[in-house]
Every structure is written in structure tokens, then in C-alpha cells.
Design an enzyme around this catalytic site. Structure first.
Site, PDB file in Angstrom:
ATOM      1  N   LYS A  91      -3.084   5.281  -3.127  1.00 60.03           N
ATOM      2  CA  LYS A  91      -4.129   6.156  -2.605  1.00 60.03           C
ATOM      3  C   LYS A  91      -4.493   7.203  -3.665  1.00 60.03           C
ATOM      4  CE  LYS A  91      -4.042   4.381   1.601  1.00 60.03           C
ATOM      5  NZ  LYS A  91      -5.202   3.768   2.293  1.00 60.03           N
TER       6      LYS A  91
ATOM      7  N   ASP B 297     -14.406  -1.029   2.637  1.00 61.72           N
ATOM      8  CA  ASP B 297     -13.490  -1.058   3.770  1.00 61.72           C
ATOM      9  C   ASP B 297     -14.224  -0.454   4.970  1.00 61.72           C
ATOM     10  OD1 ASP B 297     -11.507  -0.556   5.665  1.00 61.72           O
ATOM     11  OD2 ASP B 297     -10.123   0.412   4.299  1.00 61.72           O
TER      12      ASP B 297
ATOM     13  N   GLU C 245     -11.258   0.922  -3.828  1.00 61.72           N
ATOM     14  CA  GLU C 245     -11.590   0.680  -2.425  1.00 61.72           C
ATOM     15  C   GLU C 245     -12.229   1.909  -1.796  1.00 61.72           C
ATOM     16  OE1 GLU C 245      -9.300  -0.688   1.702  1.00 61.72           O
ATOM     17  OE2 GLU C 245      -8.174  -0.423  -0.153  1.00 61.72           O
TER      18      GLU C 245
ATOM     19  N   GLY D 171      -4.451  -3.338   5.851  1.00 61.14           N
ATOM     20  CA  GLY D 171      -3.524  -2.952   6.905  1.00 61.14           C
ATOM     21  C   GLY D 171      -3.920  -1.657   7.583  1.00 61.14           C
TER      22      GLY D 171
ATOM     23  N   LYS E 232     -10.589  -5.900   7.875  1.00 58.36           N
ATOM     24  CA  LYS E 232      -9.586  -5.471   8.849  1.00 58.36           C
ATOM     25  C   LYS E 232     -10.046  -5.977  10.204  1.00 58.36           C
ATOM     26  CE  LYS E 232      -7.891  -1.460   6.294  1.00 58.36           C
ATOM     27  NZ  LYS E 232      -7.918   0.010   6.146  1.00 58.36           N
TER      28      LYS E 232
ATOM     29  N   SER F  40       0.851  -1.183   0.000  1.00 59.45           N
ATOM     30  CA  SER F  40       0.000   0.000   0.000  1.00 59.45           C
ATOM     31  C   SER F  40       0.888   1.233   0.000  1.00 59.45           C
ATOM     32  CB  SER F  40      -0.911  -0.003   1.237  1.00 59.45           C
ATOM     33  OG  SER F  40      -1.704   1.166   1.278  1.00 59.45           O
TER      34      SER F  40
ATOM     35  N   LYS G 136      -1.179  -1.105  -4.432  1.00 56.51           N
ATOM     36  CA  LYS G 136      -2.326  -0.254  -4.093  1.00 56.51           C
ATOM     37  C   LYS G 136      -1.826   1.171  -3.932  1.00 56.51           C
ATOM     38  CE  LYS G 136      -4.391  -0.055   0.142  1.00 56.51           C
ATOM     39  NZ  LYS G 136      -5.312  -0.461   1.238  1.00 56.51           N
TER      40      LYS G 136
ATOM     41  N   ASP H 156      -7.263   3.201  -3.698  1.00 56.10           N
ATOM     42  CA  ASP H 156      -7.974   3.339  -2.425  1.00 56.10           C
ATOM     43  C   ASP H 156      -8.293   4.810  -2.219  1.00 56.10           C
ATOM     44  OD1 ASP H 156      -9.004   3.202   0.122  1.00 56.10           O
ATOM     45  OD2 ASP H 156      -7.128   2.601   1.090  1.00 56.10           O
TER      46      ASP H 156
END
Length: 379
Positions: A164, A239, A214, A291, A263, A136, A162, A189
Site C-alpha cells: 500500500k 479496482d 492500482e 481481496g 473483486k 497484500s 503488493k 496499491d
């Protein structure tokens, strides 16, 4: 199982590199390591993943500490526990506070596995001996800086990347990634940064053959995500909206997503994660484990849950060295070519190194039977 005391080790760990999301930039991490000690002196460990501030969810570290000290730690000390699944039932009258619940429950799970002489993954029903992991990556100051990070992680062999995104750092940034790296397994994400008013932008991401997007819309939302999923071909992964078994059931019923990120802390612990796993498996919804910038204890809990059959997509449990100058466990979590081997040692599979932990330790509080409180339950 009789637990005689619970210690709350409060740490402040500096991140190796700043980590930027749509919430802001994080350079250090407050973490509480929960140590549950039985009457024979054995210790089990859990980790509270609450952030310092209520940004990712309504829960934050100060509140989690109060909840653990006043309610959840005394409850498990007061009660004889035959199996860790019973902990959720003890905590059930108390609303939310899932990360605090999960931290205490996680320590009980680790202790139980050690008492039984089995791995944590075996205790929860996992079968895999190794798990695939991705990486990530937070936002960098420039797209070029992000491309450099991706190059580094592709060379390290991670099974998916992944990145952001947020408004203004999305379509063109992803276009540059695809132009440079071709068809690498790639997901984005959004951490709830968009609304349905951004439909054109979200539709534009369909052009890049992403594994998933996400949590594009508001935390807790299921209805607007269902509307969005009907309009875009990219699979929506939820998420922040999946904070319970009931939320997962609602998302599946409404068609709010095609993938779920589990998670452990967000949903309230391993017992609830297992329930969500079984539900998703029944409905052919693939899972992966996200995570929360965990230290080693939390990472090992994530690895254990990922050994369940329906965790079919690479998770976020990258090597300890990705985040920390020195982790608090020995051996540290290490990914090689995007694979983490599952330790066959009892419990979480590593030693919590108090010598290493000392450099981060701010305070330790001990909860015993004397700290129990009278609790009034309302009909």
C-alpha cells in the site's frame, strides 16, 4: 432449485495483525456469512464483504444487512431458480448494493454446485486445478518494518508482493524495496489516495519497473485515469472504479487502465464477474482477483473465479493463517510456494465449521417466505 430459508450469520473476527491502508488501520472485521438452505436441507454459503464503514465504497455492513433481509433473500426464496445466473436478473431492478447482492448470489452458486455434484469452479466454467497467489501488505509504522514483512513473504514463496502507498509513503519507500529485493514482482496499491496534481510523484514510480499501480485516483473515476495512463509507463490497474460490467467497458473504451482487478463483491457477484472476464479477454486486458479481508467462504469464492482463463496475474487470496488465528472453514485455505490447489470437492470445496464460527458469532437472523415484502417497481 427451491430455497426454503436463508440464514445471515453475523461475525466479528479479530485480525491476526493490524492492516493499514490510506483509509486507516483495521484490527477487526465484521463479516456476514450467508447460508441458503434448500428444501432437502442442503446448504450453500456466500460471504458479504462490506466494511463496517463506507470508506472503500458507499456500501457498509449495516446497509448490506438491511438490503439482504428486506429485498435479496426474500426474492430468491420466492422464486424457483433453474441456474444461479438468474439471480442477477431478479436483483436487477435494485440499484447498487453490489456486496449484498453478491453475498446472496454466492450462496446460491455454492448450493447449485453441490446439487449438481460439481466444484464451484466447474460450475462457473473454470479449468485450472491450481492458482498463483500474491500477498497484500498494509503500511507499517516504518519502512524498515515493511521490509521485514516483505522478507518474510518472499521466503514463503508468494508470486508477487503488493504494498500500500499514500502521499508521503511512496517513492522513497519503493526505492528501499527495490534496493533490498531487486526485481521481485512488485506492485503498489494507492486506494484512491492521489490526484492528477500528484503527477510528478506518479511519474517517479515509473523508475521501479512495477507490475502496476492500482487505483491511484478517485474511486469511480475513468477520465482522469485515462489521462494518467497516457502520461506514465507503469500499467494502471483499476479496482474501485470497476463496479459493474458497464464501468469495465467504459474503462477499456477510454484507455483508463491496462489491467483490471476483479473483486466479486464489488461488481455484484459471480455472474457479473464472468461477464467482465469475457469482455476483458476479448480486449486483451489481463485480470486478477483482489481481496477484501475475507474469511474462508469468500476466499474459496475468489479461488473459484480465479480458475477462469483470463485471470493471468496472481491474486490476493493468501493463506487463511495470514489474516486469522482460526478461519471458519475446514480445511483452511493454504498457499504453498505461492500456489493454492483448487479443491475437487463439490461446491466451494470446504466445510463451514460451525464450531469454529461460534467463537466469532454475534447474531444469526433467519429469512423465510414469511419475510417477503410487496415490492413496487417504477417505470
Amino acid at each position: 432449485m427451491k430455497i426454503k430459508e436463508i440464514k445471515l450469520h453475523q461475525l466479528l473476527m479479530g485480525l491476526k495483525h493490524p492492516f493499514t491502508t490510506s483509509f486507516g488501520t483495521q484490527q477487526e472485521r465484521f463479516i456476514t456469512i450467508v447460508e441458503a438452505i434448500d428444501d432437502e436441507g442442503r446448504s450453500g454459503f456466500g460471504e458479504c464483504v462490506s466494511g463496517e464503514d463506507p470508506l472503500y465504497s458507499e456500501e457498509f455492513m449495516d446497509a448490506s444487512l438491511i438490503a439482504m433481509k428486506k429485498y435479496f433473500a426474500p426474492l430468491v426464496i420466492q422464486n424457483e431458480i433453474a441456474h444461479p445466473d438468474e439471480v442477477w436478473e431478479l436483483f436487477k431492478p435494485f440499484k447498487r448494493n453490489n456486496m449484498a447482492k453478491s453475498a446472496i448470489e454466492g450462496a446460491v452458486w455454492d448450493l447449485y454446485a453441490k446439487q449438481e455434484g460439481i466444484t464451484l469452479s466447474e460450475a462457473i466454467g473454470g479449468k485450472k486445478k491450481e492458482v498463483e497467489v500474491g500477498i497484500s501488505l498494509g503500511l507499517e509504522d516504518t519502512d524498515e518494518g515493511l521490509l521485514e514483512k516483505i522478507q518474510e513473504k518472499v521466503e514463503e514463496g508468494y508470486k508477487r508482493i503488493k504494498v500500500k502507498i499514500k502521499p508521503g509513503r511512496d517513492v522513497e519507500m519503493i526505492r528501499k524495496i527495490r534496493e533490498q529485493f531487486g526485481d521481485i514482482p512488485l506492485m503498489v496499491d494507492a486506494n484512491s489516495a492521489y490526484t492528477l496534481n500528484d503527477m510528478d510523484t506518479l511519474k517517479a514510480l515509473d523508475a521501479f519497473d512495477l507490475m502496476m499501480i492500482e487505483q491511484p485516483l478517485a474511486a469511480g473515476d475513468l477520465i482522469d485515469h485515462a489521462k494518467l495512463q497516457k502520461e506514465i509507463s507503469t500499467p494502471v490497474c483499476l479496482d474501485e472504479s470497476i463496479d459493474s460490467y458497464e464501468a469495465a467497458a467504459g474503462a477499456i473504451e477510454l484507455g483508463s487502465c491496462r489491467i483490471i482487478n476483479v473483486k466479486v463483491g464489488r461488481v455484484g457477484g459471480i455472474t457479473q464477474s464472468k461477464k467482465i472476464h469475457d469482455l476483458a479477454l476479448e480486449h486483451d486486458i489481463p485480470l486478477w482477483c483482489g481481496g477484501m479481508l475475507e474469511a474462508g467462504v469468500g476466499r474459496l469464492h475468489n479461488i473459484a473465479i480465479t480458475t477462469l482463463a483470463n485471470f493471468t496475474l496472481p491474486g490476493d487470496t493468501a493463506s487463511s493463517s495470514r489474516y486469522w488465528h482460526e478461519d471458519i472453514i475446514t480445511p483452511e485455505v493454504s498457499a504453498k510456494d505461492g500456489i493454492v490447489s483448487v479443491s475437487q470437492e463439490p461446491g466451494i470445496g470446504a466445510v463451514v465449521d460451525f464450531g469454529k464460527m461460534e467463537q466469532y458469532l454475534q447474531k444469526t437472523e433467519v429469512v423465510t417466505t414469511e419475510d417477503a415484502v410487496d415490492m413496487i417497481f417504477y417505470d
